[in-house]
Every structure is written in structure tokens, then in C-alpha cells.
Design an enzyme around this catalytic site. Sequence first.
Site, PDB file in Angstrom:
ATOM      1  N   TYR A  89       7.975  -0.608 -14.712  1.00 26.62           N
ATOM      2  CA  TYR A  89       6.927  -1.019 -13.769  1.00 26.62           C
ATOM      3  C   TYR A  89       7.382  -0.752 -12.339  1.00 26.62           C
ATOM      4  O   TYR A  89       6.657  -0.155 -11.536  1.00 26.62           O
ATOM      5  CB  TYR A  89       6.635  -2.503 -13.979  1.00 26.62           C
ATOM      6  N   ASN A 118      -6.397   0.150  -5.590  1.00 23.78           N
ATOM      7  CA  ASN A 118      -5.919  -1.219  -5.770  1.00 23.78           C
ATOM      8  C   ASN A 118      -5.452  -1.523  -7.185  1.00 23.78           C
ATOM      9  O   ASN A 118      -4.663  -2.436  -7.396  1.00 23.78           O
ATOM     10  CB  ASN A 118      -7.051  -2.190  -5.376  1.00 23.78           C
TER      11      ASN A 118
END
Length: 283
Positions: free
Chosen positions: A158, A90
Site C-alpha cells: 500500500y 481521490n
Amino acid sequence: MSGDLLRVTGKVALITGGAAGIGRATAELFLEAGMQVIVVDNHPDRTGEARKALGKAMVIEADVRRPEDIARVFDAVRDRFGRLDVLVNNVGDYLRIFARFEDSTEEDWEALYDINLRHMFRVTKAAIPLMKASGEGGSIINLSTVEAIRGIPRASVYSAFKTAITGFTKSLSVELGYHGIRVNQIAPETTDSIQVTADTRVPEANRAHIRSWFPMGRFGRGEDSAGAALYLASERLSGWVTGIMLVVDGGVIAAGAWMRMQDGESFTHLPIIAADGYTDLSD
């Protein structure tokens, strides 16, 4: 909710970044479904609070960007449970690094790599032998973002690492399928959390527009992605599902540029307001 129906009762699940946001919601739902949960997080205040709130969960303060911390986590899991059935990768963050690519630095690239991809390689590599050892298969669930599907200006690096998660997920699912280990991916849209404040960041005067930005009329909640994770963790529900990206976005990708008008019926693909009161347009 019936843990027996979901066939997750007693399964052992490890969730990185599990003390807040999507990770915390997933830990809570997994516990409700009867799983044994290990929460890993590197924020002392969050882990302390999670340790009190999550009851039976095993909470470990560790930074999954550090190989020695990962080794310590898996030693603890092996000693206490002797197995691992579900891994939820996560952890991820944009680190508030927003810049034109030409202005980004190699230090930025390394930091984004560490928090969004390299740790996933390391944690998954450590988890696989423990999953294989039970002979009962398992489920690896990688969190990415809708930014793995669409472009996002000033966050190219990113986005590149989040897109790489897709290739990792698909290829690993093929590699591990023989062992009964399924590998899937969840791609959420903007989700209101400690990490990304969504609803309250929008000024009161502009909050009526939130219903226009998403076909489902709201930002995401941690429980939205947690439900997707429980589906992918359950052999009963998704036992023949592997190598997929499950998009949890309130219909945003399906809508493309289309947004609902304020009358609730009409649609437009043109800007509704010049500034959304959410995005920093200072430069």
C-alpha cells in the site's frame, strides 16, 4: 467565501470517490466556491444520497478501476460541459489488507495497485486531452497519504503505491506545465470518515490521548483536505504552484516521534500507553 476571489466560479471539476469522506467534503466546498462539480463513486447507496444532497452536482455511479466506466464518465462530462478544469484523483484504499510482506499475495498486490495507482493513471490519461482542449490550463490534484513519507509496517505494498504517486505527480507536472496544467499532491494523515472511523474507534477511556498523538490535538476531517484541494484548484491562490506535496497532517510529520504529555506542556518520544485502544494488536 468569494468564488470570484478564488477564480473558480464556473470551473468544471471532477472528483473520484466524491460521495463520502474527503471526496464529499471537497465536492461540497467546490460547489460553495461556485464550481460545476462531477462526483464519481461506485457505491450505489452513497451516490444516491449524494445526488439528493449535492443539488447541482452531476453524480455518476461508476468504478474507476474499470476502463469502460472511465470512458463512460468522460463521455458524459464532454457531452454536458465540453471541458474539464480540475481533476481530483481521490480514490484510494488499503482494503483492510494488513500482513507481513512475506505473507502477502500477488492478488493483494493487484488489488492494491488497482485502487491506489492504476486507476489514477487511467483517469488522468482520459482527463488530459479534455483539459488541453480549452487552452486555459487546469489543475490535477492527486490524493495520497502521509504513508507516502513515513514507513508503515504490514502495509508495505500500500505504501509503495502511495509513494509512487509522488513520482507520478512530480514528473507529470513537468510534462504538462507548458500547457498551463498544474499537477499537485495532497497527503493527509488519518482522517475520520466512513472509510476510516477514527474518533469513535478509540474507546472512551483512551480518547483523552488523542490530544497527545497530534500536535494539533485531533484526527483529520474531510474539510481539512478539501481546503487544501480548493487552494490547489484556484489559479488565483496557487497559479504558480505545481509538482508539490501538500501535507495535511496536523503537524504529525514535523513532530516525528514526539508526542505531548497529558500536562499539555511536556513532550516525550517514548510510548505513553502500551496499547492505544485503536490499533488491532490481536496477533
